[in-house]
Design an enzyme around this catalytic site. Structure first.
Site, short mmCIF file in Angstrom:
data_model
loop_
_atom_site.label_atom_id
_atom_site.label_comp_id
_atom_site.label_asym_id
_atom_site.label_seq_id
_atom_site.Cartn_x
_atom_site.Cartn_y
_atom_site.Cartn_z
N ARG A 106 3.94 -7.71 -1.55
CA ARG A 106 4.09 -6.38 -0.92
C ARG A 106 5.19 -5.55 -1.57
O ARG A 106 5.89 -4.80 -0.92
CB ARG A 106 4.39 -6.51 0.58
CG ARG A 106 3.18 -6.90 1.37
CD ARG A 106 3.25 -6.42 2.83
NE ARG A 106 2.44 -7.32 3.61
CZ ARG A 106 2.91 -8.11 4.58
NH1 ARG A 106 4.17 -8.06 4.93
NH2 ARG A 106 2.11 -8.93 5.22
N ARG A 140 5.77 -0.32 2.44
CA ARG A 140 6.39 0.72 3.26
C ARG A 140 7.91 0.76 3.20
O ARG A 140 8.53 1.68 3.70
CB ARG A 140 5.94 0.55 4.73
CG ARG A 140 4.50 1.00 4.96
CD ARG A 140 4.05 0.71 6.37
NE ARG A 140 3.94 -0.73 6.62
CZ ARG A 140 3.72 -1.27 7.83
NH1 ARG A 140 3.60 -0.48 8.89
NH2 ARG A 140 3.61 -2.57 7.98
N ARG A 142 1.45 7.81 1.25
CA ARG A 142 0.46 7.35 2.21
C ARG A 142 0.35 8.24 3.44
O ARG A 142 -0.59 8.12 4.22
CB ARG A 142 0.83 5.92 2.67
CG ARG A 142 0.60 4.83 1.65
CD ARG A 142 -0.78 4.21 1.74
NE ARG A 142 -1.07 3.70 3.08
CZ ARG A 142 -1.90 4.29 3.94
NH1 ARG A 142 -2.54 5.37 3.60
NH2 ARG A 142 -2.10 3.78 5.13
N ASP A 166 -6.31 -4.60 -0.37
CA ASP A 166 -6.19 -5.37 0.87
C ASP A 166 -7.19 -6.52 0.85
O ASP A 166 -8.27 -6.39 0.27
CB ASP A 166 -6.46 -4.48 2.09
CG ASP A 166 -6.00 -5.15 3.37
OD1 ASP A 166 -6.83 -5.83 4.02
OD2 ASP A 166 -4.82 -5.03 3.73
N TYR A 184 -10.11 -13.71 10.39
CA TYR A 184 -10.06 -12.28 10.72
C TYR A 184 -11.41 -11.79 11.26
O TYR A 184 -11.48 -11.03 12.21
CB TYR A 184 -9.71 -11.45 9.48
CG TYR A 184 -8.23 -11.23 9.27
CD1 TYR A 184 -7.49 -10.46 10.17
CD2 TYR A 184 -7.57 -11.74 8.16
CE1 TYR A 184 -6.13 -10.24 9.96
CE2 TYR A 184 -6.22 -11.53 7.94
CZ TYR A 184 -5.50 -10.78 8.86
OH TYR A 184 -4.16 -10.55 8.66
#
Length: 366
Positions: free
Chosen positions: A36, A40, A49, A85, A163
């Site tokens: 990552r 963010r 974004r 992703d 998931y």
């Protein structure tokens, strides 16, 4: 996309430290990157974004390329990882996945019973369904100008299966685990379907220009050793073997990394699964990881991401200790998990600098 169609005009790679460490070769310093690293915690990432749908961004090659390059402008990382992703694979198989603010990835219609497998695409044309990832990789390979290698990645079958059944994140994963115990045949069928798509997806990424591949088994820790051996490990091995066999036919060799978070019970098995590198989370002692993998693989990891909340001098000490535990050969420094959004970019810089400085000194003193 055939492997043979690889665009041959990529800029020459200038820093292959990461690739050499992945293969266990000698390096001048220990290479470092962060899971990552395009994330963010970077103000420029948040700005890029802002107001855009997450998966729409994933499907826009120029946006993925920009987000992948942002951390490289700030830090001397030794590798980049394409911004994407793991859930693009279930999407390619026909499932609807949305990124819901404050909640994370959500499947409005998760798989509930084995008959729901009929809703999935049996034959997935990865070029058609995931071509946007391949385009992003090719574009990024050009724009990165050979500074560092570009890593492609995928989620592993069990992680994606959980998931698809849970419908999003979960603490217990009890719905997905219920399938393993109640519907083992259907579970294997789904895992096989996912494996087939993943193999094609990874080959497509290499054809597009990926120079290394990482497989994320993020939900390994929710399984025990017995279930892992039955429902995760065979598929992880299958992926590596099939990808490598196919690449060998084309005269290619791309290092592969397996990261099974909290799967420390499977370390010996993972080190004999056709992956050059085993990624580790922070719950494993570096020295014992070396002993348990018996020098068969390179290791990647494993600083606790929360160590980045420490003062810079402390980060430097933690890194030094980590390097002493792993040794400088066949080692790629990373965190034991991805960077968190509230982390200070300066601390990330301190981490990268500490890895480079300490490892250079240690290698010189050898």
């Amino acid at each position: 996309m055939n492997i043979e169609e690889i665009p041959k005009d990529f800029p020459q790679l200038q820093n292959d430290t990461f690739l050499r460490a992945a293969r266990g070769e000698e390096t001048e310093h220990v290479p470092v990157w962060c899971m990552r690293q395009a994330g963010r915690y970077l103000p420029e990432f948040r700005e890029s974004r802002a107001g855009k749908d997450f998966f729409e961004t994933c499907q826009t090659p120029a946006a993925c390329c920009e987000l992948t390059l942002q951390p490289l402008r700030r830090f001397p990382f030794d590798a980049a990882i394409i911004f994407s992703d793991i859930l693009v694979v279930p999407q390619a198989m026909g499932m609807d996945v949305q990124m819901v603010a404050g909640k994370g990835p959500t499947f409005p219609e998760p798989l509930k019973e084995p008959e729901d497998l009929q809703r999935l695409r049996v034959k997935v044309d990865v070029g058609k369904e995931l071509g946007y990832v391949f385009k992003a990789i090719t574009l990024t390979r050009h724009k990165i100008e050979g500074k560092v290698p570009l890593i492609g990645f995928t989620g592993a079958p069990w992680t994606l299966m959980s998931y698809m059944i849970e419908g999003g994140g979960s603490n217990t994963h009890s719905k997905a685990k219920r399938w393993l115990y109640r519907h083992p045949e259907a579970s294997h069928m789904l895992l096989r379907m996912l494996t087939d798509v993943i193999v094609e997806y990874l080959l497509g990424q290499v054809a597009a220009g990926a120079q290394a591949l990482q497989v994320f088994e993020s939900h390994a820790g929710i399984l025990g050793p017995v279930e892992f051996k039955e429902f995760a490990l065979p598929y992880l091995r299958d992926i590596a073997r099939r990808v490598k066999d196919k690449l060998k036919e084309a005269g290619q060799d791309v290092p592969m990394i397996v990261f099974a978070k909290d799967g420390h019970y499977a370390l010996e098995d993972l080190s004999q699964s056709h992956y050059e590198v085993v990624g580790l989370d922070w719950t494993i002692d570096p020295q014992s990881a070396r002993e348990r993998t018996g020098g068969k693989v390179s290791l990647q990891g494993n600083m606790d991401p929360c160590a980045l909340y420490a003062p810079k001098e402390r980060i430097s000490d933690i890194v030094k200790k980590m390097l002493e535990g792993f040794g400088t050969r066949a080692y790629i420094a990373n965190l034991g998990h991805g960077l968190y959004p509230d982390m200070d970019p300066e601390s990330v810089g301190a981490f990268v600098e500490a890895v480079h400085t300490h490892s250079r000194q240690m290698i010189k003193q050898k």
